[in-house]
Scaffold this active site. Structure first.
Site, PDB file in Angstrom:
ATOM      1  NE  ARG A   1      -2.041 -15.851   2.643  1.00 36.91           N
ATOM      2  CZ  ARG A   1      -2.006 -17.089   3.128  1.00 36.91           C
ATOM      3  NH1 ARG A   1      -1.477 -17.336   4.324  1.00 36.91           N
ATOM      4  NH2 ARG A   1      -2.462 -18.094   2.412  1.00 36.91           N
TER       5      ARG A   1
ATOM      6  CB  CYS B   1      -4.794 -15.536  -3.558  1.00 35.30           C
ATOM      7  SG  CYS B   1      -4.890 -17.278  -3.972  1.00 35.30           S
TER       8      CYS B   1
ATOM      9  CD  GLU C   1      -3.478 -13.667   0.217  1.00 30.31           C
ATOM     10  OE1 GLU C   1      -4.543 -14.310   0.321  1.00 30.31           O
ATOM     11  OE2 GLU C   1      -2.376 -14.205   0.002  1.00 30.31           O
TER      12      GLU C   1
HETATM   13  C1  FAD Z   1       2.060 -17.436  -8.526  1.00 28.29           C
HETATM   14  C2  FAD Z   1       1.949 -17.001  -7.091  1.00 28.29           C
HETATM   15  C3  FAD Z   1       1.614 -17.927  -6.126  1.00 28.29           C
HETATM   16  C4  FAD Z   1       1.487 -17.534  -4.769  1.00 28.29           C
HETATM   17  N1  FAD Z   1       1.138 -18.462  -3.844  1.00 28.29           N
HETATM   18  C5  FAD Z   1       1.043 -18.099  -2.548  1.00 28.29           C
HETATM   19  C6  FAD Z   1       0.687 -19.055  -1.559  1.00 28.29           C
HETATM   20  O1  FAD Z   1       0.483 -20.228  -1.826  1.00 28.29           O
HETATM   21  N2  FAD Z   1       0.602 -18.624  -0.257  1.00 28.29           N
HETATM   22  C7  FAD Z   1       0.834 -17.335   0.103  1.00 28.29           C
HETATM   23  O2  FAD Z   1       0.749 -16.999   1.300  1.00 28.29           O
HETATM   24  N3  FAD Z   1       1.163 -16.403  -0.830  1.00 28.29           N
HETATM   25  C8  FAD Z   1       1.274 -16.760  -2.130  1.00 28.29           C
HETATM   26  N4  FAD Z   1       1.608 -15.809  -3.060  1.00 28.29           N
HETATM   27  C9  FAD Z   1       1.804 -14.394  -2.651  1.00 28.29           C
HETATM   28  C10 FAD Z   1       3.259 -14.031  -2.265  1.00 28.29           C
HETATM   29  O3  FAD Z   1       4.169 -14.853  -2.951  1.00 28.29           O
HETATM   30  C11 FAD Z   1       3.490 -14.126  -0.760  1.00 28.29           C
HETATM   31  O4  FAD Z   1       2.679 -13.200  -0.051  1.00 28.29           O
HETATM   32  C12 FAD Z   1       4.975 -13.861  -0.382  1.00 28.29           C
HETATM   33  O5  FAD Z   1       5.163 -14.157   0.971  1.00 28.29           O
HETATM   34  C13 FAD Z   1       5.405 -12.420  -0.635  1.00 28.29           C
HETATM   35  O6  FAD Z   1       6.795 -12.367  -0.515  1.00 28.29           O
HETATM   36  P1  FAD Z   1       7.667 -11.306  -1.314  1.00 28.29           P
HETATM   37  O7  FAD Z   1       9.076 -11.517  -0.946  1.00 28.29           O
HETATM   38  O8  FAD Z   1       7.367 -11.340  -2.756  1.00 28.29           O
HETATM   39  O9  FAD Z   1       7.132  -9.960  -0.649  1.00 28.29           O
HETATM   40  P2  FAD Z   1       6.695  -8.602  -1.386  1.00 28.29           P
HETATM   41  O10 FAD Z   1       5.543  -8.895  -2.283  1.00 28.29           O
HETATM   42  O11 FAD Z   1       7.881  -7.945  -1.978  1.00 28.29           O
HETATM   43  O12 FAD Z   1       6.185  -7.760  -0.135  1.00 28.29           O
HETATM   44  C14 FAD Z   1       5.023  -8.138   0.568  1.00 28.29           C
HETATM   45  C15 FAD Z   1       4.939  -7.307   1.847  1.00 28.29           C
HETATM   46  O13 FAD Z   1       6.007  -7.668   2.699  1.00 28.29           O
HETATM   47  C16 FAD Z   1       6.789  -6.520   3.022  1.00 28.29           C
HETATM   48  N5  FAD Z   1       8.177  -6.976   3.134  1.00 28.29           N
HETATM   49  C17 FAD Z   1       8.964  -7.521   2.184  1.00 28.29           C
HETATM   50  N6  FAD Z   1      10.163  -7.843   2.688  1.00 28.29           N
HETATM   51  C18 FAD Z   1      10.137  -7.478   4.002  1.00 28.29           C
HETATM   52  C19 FAD Z   1      11.072  -7.530   5.066  1.00 28.29           C
HETATM   53  N7  FAD Z   1      12.317  -8.023   4.903  1.00 28.29           N
HETATM   54  N8  FAD Z   1      10.690  -7.073   6.283  1.00 28.29           N
HETATM   55  C20 FAD Z   1       9.449  -6.555   6.488  1.00 28.29           C
HETATM   56  N9  FAD Z   1       8.523  -6.473   5.507  1.00 28.29           N
HETATM   57  C21 FAD Z   1       8.870  -6.926   4.286  1.00 28.29           C
HETATM   58  C22 FAD Z   1       6.565  -5.542   1.879  1.00 28.29           C
HETATM   59  O14 FAD Z   1       6.798  -4.199   2.281  1.00 28.29           O
HETATM   60  C23 FAD Z   1       5.096  -5.795   1.618  1.00 28.29           C
HETATM   61  O15 FAD Z   1       4.334  -5.114   2.585  1.00 28.29           O
HETATM   62  C24 FAD Z   1       1.731 -16.171  -4.413  1.00 28.29           C
HETATM   63  C25 FAD Z   1       2.098 -15.251  -5.398  1.00 28.29           C
HETATM   64  C26 FAD Z   1       2.215 -15.655  -6.729  1.00 28.29           C
HETATM   65  C27 FAD Z   1       2.631 -14.633  -7.766  1.00 28.29           C
END
Ligand code: FAD
Length: 341
Positions: A210, A259, A329
């Site tokens: 992560r 999570c 996380e």
């Molecule tokens: C129902 C559910 C299920 C999930 N299942 C999983 C799973 O199976 N595995 C898993 O790993 N995660 C899971 N997640 C968590 C999440 O979806 C992941 O961590 C995902 O990768 C976050 O992406 P996001 O675009 O929503 O990022 P955000 O939540 O918007 O941002 C997360 C971080 O990334 C940074 N960020 C965003 N975009 C960029 C960019 N372009 N460049 C640099 N930094 C950036 C943000 O500043 C922040 O620090 C789940 C979440 C939910 C709600």
């Protein structure tokens, strides 16, 4: 309209929260955010969104928190550069935003310029003649899976059901079903805090559970991904359906941020929380999901204060019952967990 050169604005002063002069300082700070906004708006392309006090809760999956002092959806590298350089010159913190699926936004909002990749120009999916695929950082993982299936490209199915976009998945090295985002990455294009564009090969990047070190202070613009093989669309679709069903059976439907805690080495955070009798534990409208103990859900009107208190309580109970210190996380946007726990 009065034009202000952002380079003349000087660094933003932090808002102090003590004593009777607080309202004056807050107003002064609001004026400086306004000035930055007014100075930058005419410089950005016509399709870029750029606002003050943009509500962020609706841009997250758990639907908690306040607004961004400044919020931008740039549509080009030029706009992104302009914003980053101006923010650096004015001493304004920049926070990239993906789909908000791994974030808790503080109730007071964020004292920063939030840069979202929501503009359609960042959602590209371009298969290359050598078999690789170029994807924009704003492409939703769901669409990546769908488009790859349509093109008969296998290897990305494990990303199905992670509700983020490519940029968020790179920053978090998102993983599921035994795969990690960086398993399929060949190179990442990013822009630094001072507006320089770079392309880094996977081998030059430091990634972990992560975590991607190179994206701590930079924004991913896109990535070159390598599918494991070419196959038929139906086979890819069938694998995606298997993963979809698995998630539907094991994860809650209510708004969440996925999570809450990292799995400690060789252990499962969900199992430790469940064994500590915490399923259904509640603070306000924030609840430990009775379906999956490592999910905290928003039962309607949860605040970030509710959620932080629930995180504190769960950590304390797991520490007392199992002797394990759980580490969050999910990210507390614009803050550090260690400062609030
Ligand atoms: C129902 C559910 C299920 C999930 N299942 C999983 C799973 O199976 N595995 C898993 O790993 N995660 C899971 N997640 C968590 C999440 O979806 C992941 O961590 C995902 O990768 C976050 O992406 P996001 O675009 O929503 O990022 P955000 O939540 O918007 O941002 C997360 C971080 O990334 C940074 N960020 C965003 N975009 C960029 C960019 N372009 N460049 C640099 N930094 C950036 C943000 O500043 C922040 O620090 C789940 C979440 C939910 C709600």
């Amino acid at each position: 309209m009065r034009r202000i050169d952002f380079l003349q604005l000087g660094p933003m002063k932090p808002v102090t929260s003590n004593s009777a002069d607080q309202p004056k300082l807050v107003t002064a700070s609001a004026q400086r955010w306004d000035e930055f906004h007014q100075a930058m708006r005419p410089r950005l392309g016509a399709t870029a969104k750029f606002t003050r006090e943009e509500p962020l809760a609706v841009k997250t999956t758990i639907r908690i928190g306040g607004s961004a002092r400044l919020y931008a959806e740039p549509g080009s590298v030029e706009d992104m550069c302009l914003l980053l350089r101006a923010a650096a010159a004015a001493g304004i913190a920049v926070l990239p935003l993906g789909r908000g699926s791994n974030l808790i936004i503080p109730d007071a909002g964020v004292e920063a310029l939030v840069i979202s990749m929501a503009h359609e120009n960042w959602a590209k999916f371009e298969p290359r003649p050598d078999g690789a695929v170029w994807v924009g950082a704003g492409l939703r993982l769901k669409n990546l899976c769908g488009l790859a299936a349509k093109a008969g490209l296998t290897g990305f199915e494990f990303l199905e059901g992670i509700p983020g976009n490519v940029g968020g998945a790179l920053r978090m090295n998102a993983g599921a079903m035994g795969g990690w985002m960086f398993d399929v990455v060949e190179a990442v294009q990013l822009i630094t805090a001072t507006g320089e564009c770079r392309t880094l090969d996977r081998a030059a990047m430091h990634v972990d559970y992560r975590h991607c070190a190179e994206l701590h202070d930079a924004i991913a613009l896109g990535a070159l991904l390598r599918p494991s093989a070419h196959t038929d669309t139906e086979a890819v679709g069938r694998q995606i359906d298997v993963y979809k069903k698995k998630r539907q059976e094991s994860q809650p439907r209510e708004p969440s941020a996925g999570c809450i805690f990292k799995n400690p080495p060789g252990n499962s955070a969900g199992r430790l929380i469940d064994q500590s009798g915490l399923k259904g534990e509640r603070v306000g409208d924030a609840e430990v999901s009775p379906i999956h103990a490592n999910f905290m859900v928003n039962r309607g009107a949860a605040t970030s204060a509710d959620l932080i208190e629930l995180v504190r309580r769960v950590r304390a109970r797991v520490r007392a019952a199992q002797g394990v210190e759980l580490e969050p996380e999910v990210l507390l946007y614009g803050q550090q967990w260690k400062d609030v726990l």
